[in-house]
Design an enzyme around this catalytic site. Structure first.
Site, mmCIF file in Angstrom:
data_model
loop_
_atom_site.group_PDB
_atom_site.id
_atom_site.type_symbol
_atom_site.label_atom_id
_atom_site.label_comp_id
_atom_site.label_asym_id
_atom_site.label_seq_id
_atom_site.Cartn_x
_atom_site.Cartn_y
_atom_site.Cartn_z
ATOM 1 N N ASP A 39 0.835 -1.209 0.000
ATOM 2 C CA ASP A 39 0.000 0.000 0.000
ATOM 3 C C ASP A 39 0.868 1.256 0.000
ATOM 4 O OD1 ASP A 39 -2.373 1.356 -0.027
ATOM 5 O OD2 ASP A 39 -2.765 1.152 2.121
ATOM 6 N N GLY A 40 0.301 2.348 -0.531
ATOM 7 C CA GLY A 40 0.967 3.647 -0.435
ATOM 8 C C GLY A 40 1.591 4.163 -1.723
ATOM 9 N N ARG A 43 0.227 7.735 -2.277
ATOM 10 C CA ARG A 43 0.813 8.733 -1.369
ATOM 11 C C ARG A 43 2.282 8.993 -1.694
ATOM 12 N NH1 ARG A 43 -1.654 5.761 3.749
ATOM 13 N NH2 ARG A 43 -2.250 4.314 2.078
ATOM 14 N N ARG A 52 -0.572 9.540 -9.789
ATOM 15 C CA ARG A 52 -0.669 8.273 -9.043
ATOM 16 C C ARG A 52 -0.024 7.110 -9.788
ATOM 17 N NH1 ARG A 52 -3.921 7.608 -4.782
ATOM 18 N NH2 ARG A 52 -4.235 5.440 -5.350
ATOM 19 N N HIS A 56 2.465 3.811 -8.941
ATOM 20 C CA HIS A 56 2.241 2.391 -9.243
ATOM 21 C C HIS A 56 3.426 1.814 -10.020
ATOM 22 C CE1 HIS A 56 -1.622 2.503 -7.474
ATOM 23 N NE2 HIS A 56 -2.208 3.234 -8.402
ATOM 24 N N GLU A 86 -12.006 -5.026 -4.765
ATOM 25 C CA GLU A 86 -12.585 -3.701 -4.504
ATOM 26 C C GLU A 86 -11.888 -2.600 -5.318
ATOM 27 O OE1 GLU A 86 -11.785 -5.900 -1.885
ATOM 28 O OE2 GLU A 86 -13.890 -6.486 -1.929
ATOM 29 N N ASN A 87 -10.687 -2.877 -5.790
ATOM 30 C CA ASN A 87 -9.937 -1.848 -6.531
ATOM 31 C C ASN A 87 -10.554 -1.509 -7.898
ATOM 32 O OD1 ASN A 87 -6.712 -2.922 -5.217
ATOM 33 N ND2 ASN A 87 -7.975 -1.204 -4.561
ATOM 34 N N ARG A 90 -11.956 2.048 -8.453
ATOM 35 C CA ARG A 90 -11.136 3.253 -8.701
ATOM 36 C C ARG A 90 -11.435 3.808 -10.084
ATOM 37 N NH1 ARG A 90 -5.333 2.513 -5.699
ATOM 38 N NH2 ARG A 90 -6.198 1.764 -3.725
ATOM 39 N N ARG A 203 2.111 -4.804 6.151
ATOM 40 C CA ARG A 203 1.365 -3.769 5.436
ATOM 41 C C ARG A 203 2.186 -2.497 5.445
ATOM 42 N NH1 ARG A 203 -4.834 -2.687 4.318
ATOM 43 N NH2 ARG A 203 -4.565 -0.801 3.105
ATOM 44 N N ARG A 209 -5.143 -2.539 8.744
ATOM 45 C CA ARG A 209 -6.276 -3.378 8.341
ATOM 46 C C ARG A 209 -5.850 -4.364 7.266
ATOM 47 N NH1 ARG A 209 -7.967 1.950 6.827
ATOM 48 N NH2 ARG A 209 -7.422 2.392 4.664
HETATM 49 C C1 IPE Z 1 -5.188 -2.911 -0.411
HETATM 50 O O1 IPE Z 1 -4.911 -1.568 -0.545
HETATM 51 C C2 IPE Z 1 -5.160 -3.573 -1.749
HETATM 52 C C3 IPE Z 1 -3.842 -3.699 -2.364
HETATM 53 C C4 IPE Z 1 -2.726 -3.373 -1.810
HETATM 54 C C5 IPE Z 1 -3.845 -4.260 -3.684
HETATM 55 P P1 IPE Z 1 -6.067 -0.484 -0.678
HETATM 56 O O2 IPE Z 1 -5.419 0.823 -0.774
HETATM 57 O O3 IPE Z 1 -7.002 -0.848 -1.771
HETATM 58 O O4 IPE Z 1 -6.850 -0.687 0.700
HETATM 59 P P2 IPE Z 1 -7.809 0.330 1.490
HETATM 60 O O5 IPE Z 1 -8.785 0.864 0.490
HETATM 61 O O6 IPE Z 1 -6.941 1.398 2.051
HETATM 62 O O7 IPE Z 1 -8.434 -0.503 2.558
HETATM 63 C C1 IPE Z 2 -1.435 0.330 -3.411
HETATM 64 O O1 IPE Z 2 -1.261 1.696 -3.430
HETATM 65 C C2 IPE Z 2 -1.627 -0.240 -4.778
HETATM 66 C C3 IPE Z 2 -2.990 -0.710 -5.054
HETATM 67 C C4 IPE Z 2 -3.974 -0.732 -4.185
HETATM 68 C C5 IPE Z 2 -3.259 -1.185 -6.384
HETATM 69 P P1 IPE Z 2 -2.490 2.697 -3.366
HETATM 70 O O2 IPE Z 2 -2.866 3.073 -4.745
HETATM 71 O O3 IPE Z 2 -3.586 2.144 -2.543
HETATM 72 O O4 IPE Z 2 -1.822 3.933 -2.634
HETATM 73 P P2 IPE Z 2 -2.491 4.926 -1.605
HETATM 74 O O5 IPE Z 2 -3.125 4.113 -0.525
HETATM 75 O O6 IPE Z 2 -3.510 5.699 -2.377
HETATM 76 O O7 IPE Z 2 -1.377 5.769 -1.115
HETATM 77 MG MG MG Z 3 -4.126 2.318 -0.600
#
Ligand code: IPE
Ligand code: IPE
Ligand code: MG
Length: 261
Positions: A39-40, A43, A52, A56, A86-87, A90, A203, A209
């Protein structure tokens, strides 16, 4: 260290003695299976004033580095959470970008990963994935299926609840009598069939979570959260996580080893 019977083919780790010495953790305290909620990325990009998708891209490049470190430490399975069920919610452009990145990185890296003995697995649903990407995933899994150095299990279009539902459907379809359904039978119907449960779930970027990641398999996993954004999570960060894990006492509901009577 060997994955007993369950995984075919057997993973035979060959930890790098120098890497283990630097880590300072005895081989028997190395987690066999690490799951990472990567994650992140967003950010990380925002902090640099980048779009963004640049996050990635950096995140995708980081997978290789962490995989190599896991291999050097003798980890048998690395499960990475790449895209959740759930992604899909987006913005379409971000979803398309993520799909393109995955497709491209399989295309670019498959040969090398194969030569390095990485067994690639997919963990999730392939239905709903664009045909071209689907073919690439299937090709990667097929081509590397006999490799035995480390398993890279890619949770893509993965959701823990969807996985449990798919297992229930398969069990009902097979007509297994209710009294025969135990934890072993159930686990054997999950996408992770044949793999040991994760010992350590990491994480990145500070959230506490699971976000629907390995919810059945994580029952007794040790959880480690770091504020580092995924693209910044390097070998040193992984070492911190493994050292932290190795210092913990896992009890599985029992009393500590030291207490008796
Ligand atoms: C969890 O990250 C899914 C992946 C890392 C692929 P998210 O960014 O989607 O999770 P939430 O929305 O913060 O719970
Ligand atoms: C994790 O990074 C990658 C995926 C969920 C695909 P995020 O895209 O969730 O990054 P943040 O949480 O917005 O920083
Ligand atoms: Mg995220």
């Amino acid at each position: 260290m060997v994955l007993q019977q369950v995984a075919k083919p057997t993973i035979v780790t060959r930890p790098d003695p120098d890497a283990l010495a630097e880590l300072g953790v005895p081989p028997e305290r190395i987690p066999r299976h690490i799951g990472i909620i990567m994650d992140g990325n967003g950010r990380w990009a925002k902090a640099r004033g980048l779009p963004r998708l640049a996050g990635h891209r950096a995140g995708t490049q980081n997978i290789r580095r962490v995989l190599e470190a896991c291999r050097d430490f003798g980890v048998e399975v690395l499960t990475i959470y790449a895209f959740s069920t759930e992604n899909w919610q987006r913005p379409p452009r971000e979803v398309e970008g993520l799909m393109r990145l995955l497709s491209l990185s399989i295309h670019k890296q498959l040969k090398e990963l194969d030569e390095e003995g990485v067994q690639i697995r997919h963990c999730g649903r392939l239905e709903g994935v664009m045909p071209r990407l689907r073919r690439r995933i299937e090709e990667a899994v097929e081509r590397t299926k006999d490799n035995n150095r480390i398993i890279l299990n890619v949770a893509f279009n993965y959701g823990g609840r969807a996985e449990i539902l798919d297992a229930v459907r398969a069990i009902v379809r097979e007509g297994i009598p209710p009294e025969e359904i135990d934890e072993e039978v159930f686990s054997a119907h999950l996408y992770t069939a044949g793999l040991p449960d994760p010992d350590l779930i990491i994480r990145t970027s500070g959230e506490y979570r699971l976000s629907n990641f390995l919810i059945w398999q994580a029952a007794y996993a040790e959880f480690y959260v770091t504020p580092a954004y995924w693209p910044d999570f390097d070998r040193q960060e992984l070492m911190k996580a493994i050292r932290d894990y190795a210092s913990r006492e896992r009890r599985f509901g029992r009393l500590p080893d030291s207490s008796s009577g």
